[in-house]
Write a protein that holds these residues in place. Structure first.
Motif, PDB file in Angstrom:
ATOM      1  N   MET A   1      10.322  25.270 -16.631  1.00 37.34           N
ATOM      2  CA  MET A   1      10.940  24.766 -17.933  1.00 37.34           C
ATOM      3  C   MET A   1      11.912  25.420 -18.499  1.00 37.34           C
ATOM      4  O   MET A   1      12.044  26.607 -18.659  1.00 37.34           O
ATOM      5  CB  MET A   1       9.743  24.793 -18.824  1.00 37.34           C
ATOM      6  N   THR A   2      13.115  24.381 -19.087  1.00 36.69           N
ATOM      7  CA  THR A   2      14.106  25.288 -19.373  1.00 36.69           C
ATOM      8  C   THR A   2      14.085  25.422 -20.930  1.00 36.69           C
ATOM      9  O   THR A   2      13.440  24.698 -21.786  1.00 36.69           O
ATOM     10  CB  THR A   2      15.666  24.224 -19.401  1.00 36.69           C
ATOM     11  N   LYS A   3      14.344  26.708 -21.392  1.00 37.99           N
ATOM     12  CA  LYS A   3      14.304  27.171 -22.665  1.00 37.99           C
ATOM     13  C   LYS A   3      15.365  26.525 -23.668  1.00 37.99           C
ATOM     14  O   LYS A   3      16.630  26.703 -23.440  1.00 37.99           O
ATOM     15  CB  LYS A   3      13.894  28.743 -22.769  1.00 37.99           C
ATOM     16  N   ILE A   4      14.936  26.123 -24.693  1.00 40.50           N
ATOM     17  CA  ILE A   4      16.080  25.427 -25.606  1.00 40.50           C
ATOM     18  C   ILE A   4      16.378  26.782 -26.797  1.00 40.50           C
ATOM     19  O   ILE A   4      15.203  26.984 -27.345  1.00 40.50           O
ATOM     20  CB  ILE A   4      15.828  24.401 -26.257  1.00 40.50           C
ATOM     21  N   GLU A   5      17.503  26.877 -26.758  1.00 42.63           N
ATOM     22  CA  GLU A   5      17.930  27.826 -27.761  1.00 42.63           C
ATOM     23  C   GLU A   5      18.662  27.030 -28.982  1.00 42.63           C
ATOM     24  O   GLU A   5      19.304  26.428 -28.778  1.00 42.63           O
ATOM     25  CB  GLU A   5      19.038  28.936 -27.075  1.00 42.63           C
ATOM     26  N   LEU A   6      18.089  27.363 -30.280  1.00 42.60           N
ATOM     27  CA  LEU A   6      18.560  26.961 -31.507  1.00 42.60           C
ATOM     28  C   LEU A   6      19.391  27.860 -31.860  1.00 42.60           C
ATOM     29  O   LEU A   6      19.423  28.972 -31.834  1.00 42.60           O
ATOM     30  CB  LEU A   6      17.569  26.647 -32.679  1.00 42.60           C
TER      31      LEU A   6
ATOM     32  N   LYS B   1      17.956  26.581 -36.782  1.00 41.87           N
ATOM     33  CA  LYS B   1      16.805  27.281 -37.510  1.00 41.87           C
ATOM     34  C   LYS B   1      16.898  27.074 -38.929  1.00 41.87           C
ATOM     35  O   LYS B   1      15.644  26.842 -39.188  1.00 41.87           O
ATOM     36  CB  LYS B   1      16.905  28.641 -36.939  1.00 41.87           C
ATOM     37  N   LEU B   2      17.874  27.359 -39.505  1.00 46.76           N
ATOM     38  CA  LEU B   2      17.850  27.190 -41.184  1.00 46.76           C
ATOM     39  C   LEU B   2      17.465  25.832 -41.513  1.00 46.76           C
ATOM     40  O   LEU B   2      16.737  25.650 -42.298  1.00 46.76           O
ATOM     41  CB  LEU B   2      19.056  27.737 -41.766  1.00 46.76           C
ATOM     42  N   GLU B   3      18.120  24.571 -40.938  1.00 41.82           N
ATOM     43  CA  GLU B   3      17.885  23.411 -41.252  1.00 41.82           C
ATOM     44  C   GLU B   3      16.416  23.027 -41.193  1.00 41.82           C
ATOM     45  O   GLU B   3      15.694  22.430 -41.947  1.00 41.82           O
ATOM     46  CB  GLU B   3      18.740  22.541 -40.277  1.00 41.82           C
TER      47      GLU B   3
END
Length: 130
Positions: A1-6, A11-13
């Motif tokens: 599974m592909t990891k989604i990086e924010l 992250k603040l939103e």
């Protein structure tokens, strides 16, 4: 599974939306209208609990211990009280519209699960709960 990086901004939103929703919780009212976003004071939400002797749990349904479940005599159904954790979104819908509700404290949610053949749980080695 592909990891989604924010990104830090994403992250603040997400954090700010969570904080806003938790600050805007209102008491539950049975006359409350559905809305895409509902933010409820957990202490005000008290559903009917058919088996009040059962302990609420957030464990997987097939792993509930006897103090957390009531299985039907034929072992085809399992009643339990799901422990929905504070701040976690719960999907809601009204017709074709979807939304979510959050509570500012843990809340009990009664649930009935039907057992499936071939999975553990519900009192036999041949049935599981969905």
């Amino acid at each position: 599974m592909t990891k989604i990086e924010l990104t830090p901004a994403q992250k603040l939103e997400i954090f700010e939306e969570y904080q806003r929703r938790m600050r805007s919780c209102v008491p539950w009212d049975s006359a409350m209208k559905w809305a895409p976003e509902l933010n409820i004071v957990g202490a005000s939400y008290r559903p009917f609990i058919a088996f009040p002797e059962l302990a609420p749990s957030d464990a997987p349904v097939a792993e509930l211990n006897p103090a957390e479940r009531a299985d039907s005599p034929n072992k085809l159904f399992r009643y339990c009280i799901r422990l929905h954790r504070a701040g976690r979104r719960l999907l809601t819908w009204w017709g074709s519209q979807t939304g979510s509700v959050i509570f500012d404290s843990d809340v009990p949610i009664p649930a009935i699960f039907q057992c499936r053949e071939g999975e553990p749980g519900c009192g036999t080695s041949r049935r599981g709960c969905r």
